[in-house]
Enzyme design. Structure first.
Site, PDB file in Angstrom:
ATOM      1  N   HIS A   1     -60.576  19.114   7.367  1.00 52.10           N
ATOM      2  CA  HIS A   1     -60.617  20.534   6.226  1.00 52.10           C
ATOM      3  C   HIS A   1     -61.730  21.381   6.901  1.00 52.10           C
ATOM      4  O   HIS A   1     -62.430  21.932   6.250  1.00 52.10           O
ATOM      5  CB  HIS A   1     -61.285  19.768   5.121  1.00 52.10           C
ATOM      6  CG  HIS A   1     -60.478  18.932   4.195  1.00 52.10           C
ATOM      7  ND1 HIS A   1     -59.176  19.331   3.887  1.00 52.10           N
ATOM      8  CD2 HIS A   1     -60.372  17.505   3.852  1.00 52.10           C
ATOM      9  CE1 HIS A   1     -58.308  18.154   3.344  1.00 52.10           C
ATOM     10  NE2 HIS A   1     -59.459  17.402   3.388  1.00 52.10           N
TER      11      HIS A   1
ATOM     12  N   HIS B   1     -54.815  17.769   0.235  1.00 50.87           N
ATOM     13  CA  HIS B   1     -53.968  16.881   1.322  1.00 50.87           C
ATOM     14  C   HIS B   1     -52.651  16.848   1.133  1.00 50.87           C
ATOM     15  O   HIS B   1     -51.878  15.924   1.630  1.00 50.87           O
ATOM     16  CB  HIS B   1     -54.564  15.429   0.890  1.00 50.87           C
ATOM     17  CG  HIS B   1     -56.176  15.270   0.897  1.00 50.87           C
ATOM     18  ND1 HIS B   1     -56.739  15.129  -0.335  1.00 50.87           N
ATOM     19  CD2 HIS B   1     -56.990  15.203   1.956  1.00 50.87           C
ATOM     20  CE1 HIS B   1     -57.962  15.077  -0.026  1.00 50.87           C
ATOM     21  NE2 HIS B   1     -58.285  15.129   1.209  1.00 50.87           N
TER      22      HIS B   1
END
Length: 332
Positions: free
Chosen positions: A59, A219
């Site tokens: 991320h 995700h």
């Protein structure tokens, strides 16, 4: 379909090499022991509460790079889209401690909660370090507030937490004000293409060429609505309605707005969206006092963005506007 392409070396070394690169580009601001999943600031101010942030890799730059003065003392990273191991959390708490306890901030995901709690317990038992936790849970795609996921609003929550610690607040005070910031933060995301996992080469979910998904997780968790492609103005209207109606935000409220690039969206697209967002917020009587646009919480090369609104008070605005220094974000 063409084969997924990533510029990398051995997939087994993805996280280590990413952290090595982060430390190298910091020009001395950051440090890391060989093989460690912990990155720490070289400018830790003793006698103050230390902020620790962390979560799964993939991320970037959130959470691992938000380390430095006015932000976190240390960060801990897990594998790609996976929670950091408890022993690494303990190591990170010990690295972040400056003698006044540690405030821990991370996203509300089951694996992270379990592992951070275990690491915090061990750090208290072994090193007598007190800690308090604030979970980022800003995703309005989930009705249950306590069960909400932590997504793009982490940008403001981490910023405020770092400022609270730098200001010299006690551990309890820093946790309380960070929780107030968290509660005032609401976010929704949209994607038009899934990201590709670098270790497997697979997309995190599948979307048709003419489809988009609103409310998906970082995700690739399923969203609240999958629809045919909409115009930028139509998407902006839907997202503003979902976020602004949730707190709810009311006419006269002061707000900060964050448009977060999920990884592969152009600046052109983001600016087109924000132009409509600003118009819609003005129609609601919301007073935009700060706007941020960037790629601070990504999901690899996912094409899409998230919209965050933060309801401001004088206290919260002061924390958000306070000086800070890090590789991905510096102000003041």
């Amino acid at each position: 379909m063409s084969q997924a392409k990533k510029i990398m070396n051995d997939p087994e070394n993805l996280v280590d090499e990413t952290l090595d690169g982060l430390v190298a580009i910091s020009n001395g601001l950051l440090a890391r022991e060989p093989g460690s999943r912990v990155v720490r600031s070289t400018k830790i101010e003793q006698g103050k509460v230390g902020l620790l942030v962390g979560g799964g890799s993939g991320h970037e730059p959130m959470y691992g790079a938000f380390v430095g003065p006015g932000l976190a003392n240390a960060s801990v990273s897990g594998d790609i889209f996976a929670a950091p191991a408890p022993q690494h959390v303990q190591e990170a708490i010990e690295a972040a401690d400056a003698g006044a306890g540690v405030l821990i901030v991370y996203g509300n995901y089951a694996g992270d909660v379990m592992n951070f709690d275990m690491g915090a317990e061990t750090a208290e038992e072994d090193s007598d370090i007190e800690s308090k936790t604030v979970l980022v849970r800003d995703d309005v795609a989930t009705d249950d507030y306590e069960g909400r996921r932590g997504i793009g609003g982490a940008f403001y929550v981490v910023k405020a937490a770092g400022a609270a610690c730098a200001k010299g607040m006690s551990l309890e005070e820093a946790a309380e004000v960070t929780e107030r910031v968290q509660y005032n933060t609401r976010t929704i995301g949209v994607a038009v293409r899934a990201g590709i996992l670098p270790d497997t080469g697979k997309r995190t979910f599948e979307l048709g060429d003419d489809e988009m998904e609103i409310g998906l997780g970082m995700h690739g968790e399923v969203g609240v609505e999958r629809s045919k492609m909409m115009t930028a103005d139509e998407v902006a209207k839907k997202m503003v309605d979902m976020v602004a109606d949730d707190l709810p935000y009311e006419s006269g409220d002061r707000v900060a707005v964050y448009i977060n690039n999920l990884g592969a969206t152009t600046q052109m697209e983001l600016l087109i969206v924000y132009r409509k967002v600003a118009e819609l917020l003005a129609e609601r009587g919301l007073k935009v006092e700060r706007t941020d646009i960037g790629a601070h919480f990504t999901s690899q090369d996912m094409a899409g963005f998230s919209l965050t609104l933060l309801k401001l008070t004088d206290e919260i605005a002061e924390l958000i506007d306070a000086p800070c220094e890090s590789v991905p974000f510096t102000q003041g």
